[in-house]
Design a protein around this motif. Structure first.
Motif, PDB file in Angstrom:
ATOM      1  N   ALA A  98      38.754  -7.440  -7.119  1.00 27.03           N
ATOM      2  CA  ALA A  98      37.503  -7.172  -7.824  1.00 27.03           C
ATOM      3  C   ALA A  98      37.136  -5.687  -7.826  1.00 27.03           C
ATOM      4  O   ALA A  98      36.237  -5.273  -8.549  1.00 27.03           O
ATOM      5  N   PHE A  99      37.839  -4.876  -7.023  1.00 27.63           N
ATOM      6  CA  PHE A  99      37.511  -3.462  -6.865  1.00 27.63           C
ATOM      7  C   PHE A  99      38.456  -2.556  -7.648  1.00 27.63           C
ATOM      8  O   PHE A  99      39.648  -2.836  -7.762  1.00 27.63           O
ATOM      9  N   HIS A 100      37.913  -1.435  -8.135  1.00 28.89           N
ATOM     10  CA  HIS A 100      38.742  -0.354  -8.658  1.00 28.89           C
ATOM     11  C   HIS A 100      39.604   0.165  -7.522  1.00 28.89           C
ATOM     12  O   HIS A 100      39.171   0.148  -6.360  1.00 28.89           O
ATOM     13  N   PRO A 101      40.795   0.653  -7.802  1.00 32.74           N
ATOM     14  CA  PRO A 101      41.648   1.185  -6.730  1.00 32.74           C
ATOM     15  C   PRO A 101      40.997   2.325  -5.935  1.00 32.74           C
ATOM     16  O   PRO A 101      41.278   2.494  -4.760  1.00 32.74           O
ATOM     17  N   ASP A 102      40.103   3.077  -6.563  1.00 34.65           N
ATOM     18  CA  ASP A 102      39.457   4.200  -5.870  1.00 34.65           C
ATOM     19  C   ASP A 102      37.988   3.911  -5.536  1.00 34.65           C
ATOM     20  O   ASP A 102      37.195   4.821  -5.293  1.00 34.65           O
ATOM     21  N   ALA A 103      37.627   2.635  -5.487  1.00 35.35           N
ATOM     22  CA  ALA A 103      36.243   2.225  -5.213  1.00 35.35           C
ATOM     23  C   ALA A 103      35.815   2.623  -3.805  1.00 35.35           C
ATOM     24  O   ALA A 103      36.642   2.965  -2.958  1.00 35.35           O
ATOM     25  N   THR A 104      34.502   2.537  -3.580  1.00 36.88           N
ATOM     26  CA  THR A 104      33.952   2.775  -2.245  1.00 36.88           C
ATOM     27  C   THR A 104      33.086   1.591  -1.838  1.00 36.88           C
ATOM     28  O   THR A 104      32.435   0.960  -2.668  1.00 36.88           O
ATOM     29  N   VAL A 105      33.116   1.305  -0.536  1.00 40.41           N
ATOM     30  CA  VAL A 105      32.243   0.304   0.065  1.00 40.41           C
ATOM     31  C   VAL A 105      31.558   0.977   1.233  1.00 40.41           C
ATOM     32  O   VAL A 105      32.218   1.619   2.073  1.00 40.41           O
ATOM     33  N   THR A 106      30.239   0.853   1.307  1.00 37.42           N
ATOM     34  CA  THR A 106      29.481   1.360   2.450  1.00 37.42           C
ATOM     35  C   THR A 106      28.854   0.161   3.144  1.00 37.42           C
ATOM     36  O   THR A 106      28.111  -0.601   2.532  1.00 37.42           O
ATOM     37  N   ASP A 107      29.209  -0.009   4.420  1.00 38.56           N
ATOM     38  CA  ASP A 107      28.719  -1.118   5.221  1.00 38.56           C
ATOM     39  C   ASP A 107      28.519  -0.596   6.637  1.00 38.56           C
ATOM     40  O   ASP A 107      29.371   0.134   7.152  1.00 38.56           O
ATOM     41  N   GLU A 108      27.410  -0.959   7.244  1.00 43.89           N
ATOM     42  CA  GLU A 108      27.072  -0.488   8.589  1.00 43.89           C
ATOM     43  C   GLU A 108      27.152   1.043   8.665  1.00 43.89           C
ATOM     44  O   GLU A 108      27.653   1.616   9.615  1.00 43.89           O
ATOM     45  N   ARG A 109      26.685   1.674   7.589  1.00 40.18           N
ATOM     46  CA  ARG A 109      26.608   3.133   7.464  1.00 40.18           C
ATOM     47  C   ARG A 109      27.970   3.818   7.491  1.00 40.18           C
ATOM     48  O   ARG A 109      28.061   5.027   7.698  1.00 40.18           O
ATOM     49  N   ARG A 110      29.042   3.064   7.271  1.00 46.19           N
ATOM     50  CA  ARG A 110      30.393   3.637   7.182  1.00 46.19           C
ATOM     51  C   ARG A 110      30.908   3.410   5.768  1.00 46.19           C
ATOM     52  O   ARG A 110      30.796   2.316   5.233  1.00 46.19           O
ATOM     53  N   THR A 111      31.505   4.443   5.199  1.00 42.15           N
ATOM     54  CA  THR A 111      32.042   4.352   3.843  1.00 42.15           C
ATOM     55  C   THR A 111      33.557   4.205   3.905  1.00 42.15           C
ATOM     56  O   THR A 111      34.232   4.927   4.634  1.00 42.15           O
ATOM     57  N   HIS A 112      34.044   3.262   3.134  1.00 43.99           N
ATOM     58  CA  HIS A 112      35.476   2.969   3.040  1.00 43.99           C
ATOM     59  C   HIS A 112      35.866   3.236   1.590  1.00 43.99           C
ATOM     60  O   HIS A 112      35.314   2.619   0.678  1.00 43.99           O
ATOM     61  N   GLN A 113      36.814   4.154   1.381  1.00 42.74           N
ATOM     62  CA  GLN A 113      37.170   4.527   0.009  1.00 42.74           C
ATOM     63  C   GLN A 113      38.637   4.232  -0.251  1.00 42.74           C
ATOM     64  O   GLN A 113      39.505   4.560   0.554  1.00 42.74           O
ATOM     65  N   ALA A 151      41.661   1.278   2.446  1.00 39.87           N
ATOM     66  CA  ALA A 151      40.501   1.278   3.352  1.00 39.87           C
ATOM     67  C   ALA A 151      39.629   0.047   3.125  1.00 39.87           C
ATOM     68  O   ALA A 151      39.133  -0.557   4.091  1.00 39.87           O
ATOM     69  N   ILE A 152      39.454  -0.356   1.873  1.00 38.79           N
ATOM     70  CA  ILE A 152      38.641  -1.543   1.578  1.00 38.79           C
ATOM     71  C   ILE A 152      39.348  -2.798   2.089  1.00 38.79           C
ATOM     72  O   ILE A 152      38.703  -3.688   2.659  1.00 38.79           O
ATOM     73  N   GLU A 153      40.655  -2.877   1.941  1.00 42.61           N
ATOM     74  CA  GLU A 153      41.399  -4.027   2.463  1.00 42.61           C
ATOM     75  C   GLU A 153      41.247  -4.124   3.982  1.00 42.61           C
ATOM     76  O   GLU A 153      41.020  -5.209   4.526  1.00 42.61           O
ATOM     77  N   THR A 154      41.340  -2.996   4.672  1.00 41.97           N
ATOM     78  CA  THR A 154      41.149  -2.977   6.132  1.00 41.97           C
ATOM     79  C   THR A 154      39.750  -3.454   6.479  1.00 41.97           C
ATOM     80  O   THR A 154      39.561  -4.261   7.389  1.00 41.97           O
ATOM     81  N   TRP A 155      38.740  -2.962   5.749  1.00 46.36           N
ATOM     82  CA  TRP A 155      37.355  -3.381   5.986  1.00 46.36           C
ATOM     83  C   TRP A 155      37.188  -4.882   5.751  1.00 46.36           C
ATOM     84  O   TRP A 155      36.562  -5.571   6.560  1.00 46.36           O
ATOM     85  N   LEU A 156      37.748  -5.397   4.655  1.00 46.16           N
ATOM     86  CA  LEU A 156      37.648  -6.828   4.356  1.00 46.16           C
ATOM     87  C   LEU A 156      38.269  -7.664   5.480  1.00 46.16           C
ATOM     88  O   LEU A 156      37.682  -8.650   5.923  1.00 46.16           O
ATOM     89  N   ASN A 157      39.434  -7.278   5.934  1.00 48.98           N
ATOM     90  CA  ASN A 157      40.108  -8.019   7.003  1.00 48.98           C
ATOM     91  C   ASN A 157      39.322  -7.960   8.307  1.00 48.98           C
ATOM     92  O   ASN A 157      39.193  -8.964   9.006  1.00 48.98           O
TER      93      ASN A 157
END
Length: 119
Positions: free
Chosen positions: A36-51, A55-61
């Protein structure tokens, strides 16, 4: 034109890509959630940004296995054609045990470009 004044919508009015992400994240389907994400997307969760996809796959796991919790979609809003907010009620074994989180989505070309998760 972005109004910055979210309008309540029914969950079925969310773009498919947001629904795909939310359903996949709830069932811990990392591959589908990541699609569902662009390859260069960003996710910010718990004040940490994953770009980026890695990085998003690691965060999801990590987020899928860190705590046990239930999640209930309690609200959906549209800000404009590319900005949506969903509200979720979580209960589980994480610190505090109960939280309402706002997922702020920015879309680009039909995929999630930015996701900010905050209380």
């Amino acid at each position: 034109m972005r109004t910055d004044q979210p309008q309540d919508i029914v969950p079925g009015a969310l773009p498919e890509v947001i629904t795909r992400y939310l359903d996949a994240h709830r069932t811990h389907d990392t591959a589908t959630a990541l699609s569902a994400f662009h390859p260069d997307a960003t996710v910010t969760d718990e004040r940490r940004t994953h770009q980026g996809a890695t990085a998003i796959e690691t965060w999801l796991n990590r987020s899928a296995g860190e705590y046990t919790y239930t999640i209930e979609l309690t609200g959906t809003q549209k800000v404009d054609a590319d900005h949506y907010v969903t509200t979720h009620h979580l209960e589980g074994d994480f610190p505090g045990g109960v939280v309402d989180l706002h997922y702020r989505f920015t879309l680009r070309a039909g995929l999630i470009d930015d996701l900010v998760i905050e209380s």
